[in-house]
Design a protein around this motif. Structure first.
Motif, mmCIF file in Angstrom:
data_model
loop_
_atom_site.group_PDB
_atom_site.id
_atom_site.type_symbol
_atom_site.label_atom_id
_atom_site.label_comp_id
_atom_site.label_asym_id
_atom_site.label_seq_id
_atom_site.Cartn_x
_atom_site.Cartn_y
_atom_site.Cartn_z
ATOM 1 N N ALA A 99 0.835 -1.196 0.000
ATOM 2 C CA ALA A 99 0.000 0.000 0.000
ATOM 3 C C ALA A 99 0.870 1.246 0.000
ATOM 4 N N THR A 100 0.369 2.302 -0.616
ATOM 5 C CA THR A 100 1.027 3.599 -0.577
ATOM 6 C C THR A 100 0.265 4.468 0.409
ATOM 7 N N VAL A 101 0.984 5.026 1.376
ATOM 8 C CA VAL A 101 0.355 5.805 2.439
ATOM 9 C C VAL A 101 1.138 7.091 2.692
ATOM 10 N N GLU A 102 0.484 8.033 3.317
ATOM 11 C CA GLU A 102 1.122 9.257 3.800
ATOM 12 C C GLU A 102 1.389 9.069 5.288
ATOM 13 N N ALA A 103 2.619 9.348 5.723
ATOM 14 C CA ALA A 103 2.971 9.195 7.134
ATOM 15 C C ALA A 103 4.207 10.025 7.441
ATOM 16 N N ASP A 104 4.450 10.233 8.736
ATOM 17 C CA ASP A 104 5.607 11.007 9.186
ATOM 18 C C ASP A 104 6.841 10.149 9.445
ATOM 19 N N SER A 105 6.658 8.822 9.537
ATOM 20 C CA SER A 105 7.787 7.929 9.792
ATOM 21 C C SER A 105 7.487 6.548 9.217
ATOM 22 N N GLU A 106 8.499 5.710 9.147
ATOM 23 C CA GLU A 106 8.306 4.351 8.645
ATOM 24 C C GLU A 106 7.369 3.557 9.543
ATOM 25 N N ASP A 107 7.487 3.727 10.859
ATOM 26 C CA ASP A 107 6.595 3.016 11.785
ATOM 27 C C ASP A 107 5.146 3.436 11.580
ATOM 28 N N GLU A 108 4.918 4.735 11.439
ATOM 29 C CA GLU A 108 3.559 5.217 11.198
ATOM 30 C C GLU A 108 3.037 4.732 9.850
#
Length: 58
Positions: free
Chosen positions: A20-29
């Motif tokens: 999946a492609t997602v928007e996040a602030d870090s790899e964990d998020e």
């Protein structure tokens, strides 16, 4: 930041991958967001089918 996340689950009879492609602030998020998208897809009740495959002699 945009992340392309690959989740892998080793099951008794095979391995399942979710990409999946997602928007996040870090790899964990990003991993958590991809898991949430997977759960939403499975809970949605919509029918789905595999659209592509790769098969090689073992």
């Amino acid at each position: 930041m945009k992340y392309e996340v690959t989740l892998r689950a080793n099951l008794k009879r095979g391995t399942f991958y979710w990409i999946a492609t997602v928007e996040a602030d870090s790899e964990d998020e990003a991993a958590m967001a991809a898991e949430e998208l997977f759960e939403e897809q499975m809970d949605s009740g919509e029918e789905w089918a595999f659209e592509d495959f790769s098969a090689e002699p073992a």
